[in-house]
Design a protein around this motif. Structure first.
Motif, PDB file in Angstrom:
ATOM      1  N   ASP A  28       0.849  -1.193   0.000  1.00  0.00           N
ATOM      2  CA  ASP A  28       0.000   0.000   0.000  1.00  0.00           C
ATOM      3  C   ASP A  28       0.890   1.249   0.000  1.00  0.00           C
ATOM      4  OD1 ASP A  28      -2.231   1.610   0.163  1.00  0.00           O
ATOM      5  OD2 ASP A  28      -2.459   1.382   2.332  1.00  0.00           O
ATOM      6  N   GLY A  29       1.404   1.557  -1.174  1.00  0.00           N
ATOM      7  CA  GLY A  29       2.289   2.709  -1.278  1.00  0.00           C
ATOM      8  C   GLY A  29       2.569   3.031  -2.730  1.00  0.00           C
ATOM      9  N   VAL A  30       3.360   4.063  -2.942  1.00  0.00           N
ATOM     10  CA  VAL A  30       3.709   4.490  -4.308  1.00  0.00           C
ATOM     11  C   VAL A  30       5.207   4.747  -4.348  1.00  0.00           C
ATOM     12  CG1 VAL A  30       1.425   5.442  -4.781  1.00  0.00           C
ATOM     13  CG2 VAL A  30       3.170   6.918  -3.753  1.00  0.00           C
ATOM     14  N   PHE A  31       5.763   4.799  -5.563  1.00  0.00           N
ATOM     15  CA  PHE A  31       7.212   5.012  -5.636  1.00  0.00           C
ATOM     16  C   PHE A  31       7.603   5.697  -6.927  1.00  0.00           C
ATOM     17  CE2 PHE A  31       9.159   1.892  -8.600  1.00  0.00           C
ATOM     18  CZ  PHE A  31       8.041   1.128  -8.928  1.00  0.00           C
ATOM     19  N   GLU A  32       8.849   6.124  -6.966  1.00  0.00           N
ATOM     20  CA  GLU A  32       9.456   6.689  -8.178  1.00  0.00           C
ATOM     21  C   GLU A  32      10.884   6.188  -8.287  1.00  0.00           C
ATOM     22  OE1 GLU A  32       8.347   8.720 -10.710  1.00  0.00           O
ATOM     23  OE2 GLU A  32       6.379   8.504  -9.811  1.00  0.00           O
ATOM     24  N   THR A  33      11.333   5.973  -9.509  1.00  0.00           N
ATOM     25  CA  THR A  33      12.744   5.717  -9.787  1.00  0.00           C
ATOM     26  C   THR A  33      13.210   6.841 -10.710  1.00  0.00           C
ATOM     27  OG1 THR A  33      12.361   3.350  -9.654  1.00  0.00           O
ATOM     28  CG2 THR A  33      14.415   4.067 -10.708  1.00  0.00           C
ATOM     29  N   ILE A  34      14.206   7.567 -10.255  1.00  0.00           N
ATOM     30  CA  ILE A  34      14.662   8.771 -10.967  1.00  0.00           C
ATOM     31  C   ILE A  34      16.114   8.560 -11.378  1.00  0.00           C
ATOM     32  CG2 ILE A  34      15.024  11.264 -10.744  1.00  0.00           C
ATOM     33  CD1 ILE A  34      12.986  11.132  -8.370  1.00  0.00           C
ATOM     34  N   ALA A  35      16.408   8.749 -12.659  1.00  0.00           N
ATOM     35  CA  ALA A  35      17.800   8.553 -13.106  1.00  0.00           C
ATOM     36  C   ALA A  35      18.695   9.610 -12.469  1.00  0.00           C
ATOM     37  CB  ALA A  35      17.868   8.647 -14.625  1.00  0.00           C
ATOM     38  N   LEU A  36      19.915   9.182 -12.108  1.00  0.00           N
ATOM     39  CA  LEU A  36      20.914  10.074 -11.527  1.00  0.00           C
ATOM     40  C   LEU A  36      22.110  10.043 -12.465  1.00  0.00           C
ATOM     41  CD1 LEU A  36      21.418  11.706  -8.945  1.00  0.00           C
ATOM     42  CD2 LEU A  36      22.188   9.595  -7.843  1.00  0.00           C
ATOM     43  N   ARG A  37      22.393  11.168 -13.115  1.00  0.00           N
ATOM     44  CA  ARG A  37      23.496  11.218 -14.082  1.00  0.00           C
ATOM     45  C   ARG A  37      24.473  12.287 -13.648  1.00  0.00           C
ATOM     46  NH1 ARG A  37      20.414   8.610 -18.361  1.00  0.00           N
ATOM     47  NH2 ARG A  37      19.714   6.856 -17.116  1.00  0.00           N
ATOM     48  N   ASN A  38      25.714  11.892 -13.418  1.00  0.00           N
ATOM     49  CA  ASN A  38      26.741  12.822 -12.931  1.00  0.00           C
ATOM     50  C   ASN A  38      26.232  13.646 -11.753  1.00  0.00           C
ATOM     51  OD1 ASN A  38      28.674  11.994 -14.834  1.00  0.00           O
ATOM     52  ND2 ASN A  38      27.568  13.187 -16.396  1.00  0.00           N
ATOM     53  N   GLY A  39      25.606  12.970 -10.829  1.00  0.00           N
ATOM     54  CA  GLY A  39      25.155  13.619  -9.594  1.00  0.00           C
ATOM     55  C   GLY A  39      23.856  14.399  -9.721  1.00  0.00           C
ATOM     56  N   THR A  90      10.190   6.004  -1.975  1.00  0.00           N
ATOM     57  CA  THR A  90       9.071   5.127  -1.607  1.00  0.00           C
ATOM     58  C   THR A  90       8.226   5.864  -0.573  1.00  0.00           C
ATOM     59  OG1 THR A  90      10.590   3.259  -1.859  1.00  0.00           O
ATOM     60  CG2 THR A  90       8.445   2.788  -0.868  1.00  0.00           C
ATOM     61  N   TYR A  91       6.922   5.867  -0.806  1.00  0.00           N
ATOM     62  CA  TYR A  91       5.995   6.592   0.068  1.00  0.00           C
ATOM     63  C   TYR A  91       4.825   5.656   0.344  1.00  0.00           C
ATOM     64  CZ  TYR A  91       2.854  10.448   1.470  1.00  0.00           C
ATOM     65  OH  TYR A  91       2.006  11.287   2.153  1.00  0.00           O
ATOM     66  N   SER A  92       4.716   5.203   1.597  1.00  0.00           N
ATOM     67  CA  SER A  92       3.663   4.224   1.897  1.00  0.00           C
ATOM     68  C   SER A  92       2.657   4.818   2.863  1.00  0.00           C
ATOM     69  CB  SER A  92       4.270   2.952   2.499  1.00  0.00           C
ATOM     70  OG  SER A  92       4.507   3.142   3.875  1.00  0.00           O
ATOM     71  N   SER A  93       1.552   4.073   3.062  1.00  0.00           N
ATOM     72  CA  SER A  93       0.526   4.552   3.994  1.00  0.00           C
ATOM     73  C   SER A  93       1.005   4.449   5.447  1.00  0.00           C
ATOM     74  CB  SER A  93      -0.777   3.779   3.804  1.00  0.00           C
ATOM     75  OG  SER A  93      -0.576   2.417   4.102  1.00  0.00           O
ATOM     76  N   GLY A  94       2.173   3.827   5.653  1.00  0.00           N
ATOM     77  CA  GLY A  94       2.753   3.790   6.998  1.00  0.00           C
ATOM     78  C   GLY A  94       2.343   2.554   7.781  1.00  0.00           C
ATOM     79  N   PRO A  95       2.746   2.514   9.053  1.00  0.00           N
ATOM     80  CA  PRO A  95       2.428   1.338   9.871  1.00  0.00           C
ATOM     81  C   PRO A  95       0.920   1.144   9.989  1.00  0.00           C
ATOM     82  CG  PRO A  95       3.953   2.822  11.005  1.00  0.00           C
ATOM     83  CD  PRO A  95       3.494   3.542   9.791  1.00  0.00           C
ATOM     84  N   GLY A  96       0.495  -0.115   9.971  1.00  0.00           N
ATOM     85  CA  GLY A  96      -0.939  -0.388  10.043  1.00  0.00           C
ATOM     86  C   GLY A  96      -1.193  -1.693  10.768  1.00  0.00           C
ATOM     87  N   PRO A  97      -2.468  -2.057  10.912  1.00  0.00           N
ATOM     88  CA  PRO A  97      -2.800  -3.334  11.561  1.00  0.00           C
ATOM     89  C   PRO A  97      -2.502  -4.502  10.625  1.00  0.00           C
ATOM     90  CG  PRO A  97      -4.792  -2.183  10.886  1.00  0.00           C
ATOM     91  CD  PRO A  97      -3.647  -1.294  10.530  1.00  0.00           C
ATOM     92  N   MET A  98      -2.837  -5.716  11.084  1.00  0.00           N
ATOM     93  CA  MET A  98      -2.441  -6.895  10.334  1.00  0.00           C
ATOM     94  C   MET A  98      -3.210  -7.068   9.018  1.00  0.00           C
ATOM     95  SD  MET A  98      -1.647 -10.552  11.933  1.00  0.00           S
ATOM     96  CE  MET A  98      -0.234 -10.242  12.911  1.00  0.00           C
ATOM     97  N   GLY A  99      -4.423  -6.624   8.942  1.00  0.00           N
ATOM     98  CA  GLY A  99      -5.216  -6.766   7.714  1.00  0.00           C
ATOM     99  C   GLY A  99      -4.961  -5.643   6.737  1.00  0.00           C
ATOM    100  N   SER A 100      -5.942  -5.380   5.895  1.00  0.00           N
ATOM    101  CA  SER A 100      -5.764  -4.353   4.859  1.00  0.00           C
ATOM    102  C   SER A 100      -6.141  -2.954   5.333  1.00  0.00           C
ATOM    103  CB  SER A 100      -6.606  -4.695   3.631  1.00  0.00           C
ATOM    104  OG  SER A 100      -6.157  -5.902   3.058  1.00  0.00           O
TER     105      SER A 100
END
Ligand SMILES: Cc1ncc(COP(=O)(O)O)c(C=O)c1O
Length: 284
Positions: A28-39, A90-100
């Motif tokens: 339960d989260g979203v993400f991005e991969t961003i190219a890093l070129r010469n810093g 990575t950006y998630s909904s954070g800590p949660g209970p055992m279910g959904s």
């Protein structure tokens, strides 16, 4: 290496995440991969803006784009210089209970940097039988629920290919497991529209918008891929990558003339401005 974890840059070896973070337990989260070129992170603002849109689609707490861009720059500077690599947010909904059901502890934010290997010059791709659901709740969202992509890519690797291509439930071409797809048919440069269920790739958007090519966004029956005169993939880490074969059958030309033009113009656009302003036209 050092990473940004929930507001502070720390040594990765001492970073702490909760065992029941929902990014880990239920994807339960979203993400991005961003190219890093010469810093320099490439198209940083567009990537963070897309993360904010993905988070909004999942109903996660609002992402502050400027603050997160600053966190990315801070993390890059806190690490040894990277000539060729990537930043992962990575950006998630954070800590949660055992279910959904989601918890109320607030989101988790991680920014990490890695060196990566340079992409292959050409791609061999396979098609996979599992459809992308263009009507699903996650269509077009860059969510951490990526097991379907991981499975498809593993299948591609098993067959000696480097990318897996999905069609959607209507049998139209959609996207790769981590890339968008373009093909040339009868002299036209085509790519599936966002309504196919594909991700609004940042590289796809830049190619359509900034590279002065006549790209037609059109539904494409998936079997047309075998008939393409040329084809290529785009993504932050692949840039423009010509496709040599589909399911073991060589395409007519590789790299073709239009693919070479696309690659050259894309390279120039990124060299001229590594952080081109974000626009909404090619996102959702
Ligand atoms: C499913 C999917 N489609 C397309 C892309 C290409 O997007 P971008 O150009 O923003 O890297 C990605 C990137 O990882 C992806 O995961």
């Amino acid at each position: 290496m050092r990473a940004f974890v929930n507001g502070a840059v720390v040594e990765e070896s001492s970073a702490q995440l909760k065992l029941f973070d929902h990014g880990f337990t239920v994807g339960d989260g979203v993400f991005e991969t961003i190219a890093l070129r010469n810093g320099a992170p490439q198209a940083l603002t567009r990537h963070v803006a897309r993360l904010a849109r993905s988070a909004a689609r999942l109903g996660l707490p609002r992402v502050e784009v400027d603050a997160l861009c600053s966190a990315v720059r801070e993390t890059v500077h806190a690490n040894p210089p990277v000539a060729w690599g990537a930043v992962r947010i990575t950006y998630s909904s954070g800590p949660g209970p055992m279910g959904s059901a989601r918890g109320d502890g607030g989101p988790t934010t991680v920014v990490a940097v890695r060196e990566t290997k340079r992409p292959d010059l050409l791609a061999e791709v396979i098609t996979v039988p599992w459809p992308r659901n263009e009507r699903g709740a996650l269509a077009g969202v860059k969510t951490t629920s990526y097991a379907e992509n991981a499975l498809a890519l593993a299948d591609a690797h098993r067959q000696g290919a480097s990318e897996a291509i999905f069609a959607n439930t209507r049998g139209e071409l959609c996207e790769g497991s981590g890339s968008n797809i373009f093909l040339v048919l009868n002299g036209e440069l085509l790519t599936p529209p966002l309504s196919s269920g594909c991700l609004a790739g940042v590289s796809r958007g830049l190619l359509i918008e900034r590279c002065g090519l006549d790209v037609v966004e059109r539904d494409i029956p998936s079997e047309m891929l075998y008939l393409a005169d040329e084809a290529f993939l785009t993504s932050a880490t692949r840039d423009v990558q010509p496709i040599r074969s589909v399911d073991g059958r060589a395409l007519a030309t590789c790299p073709g003339r239009i693919t070479e033009r696309a690659a050259a113009r894309y390279g120039q656009v990124m060299a001229d401005d590594p952080d081109p302003a974000a626009v909404d036209a090619y996102s959702r």
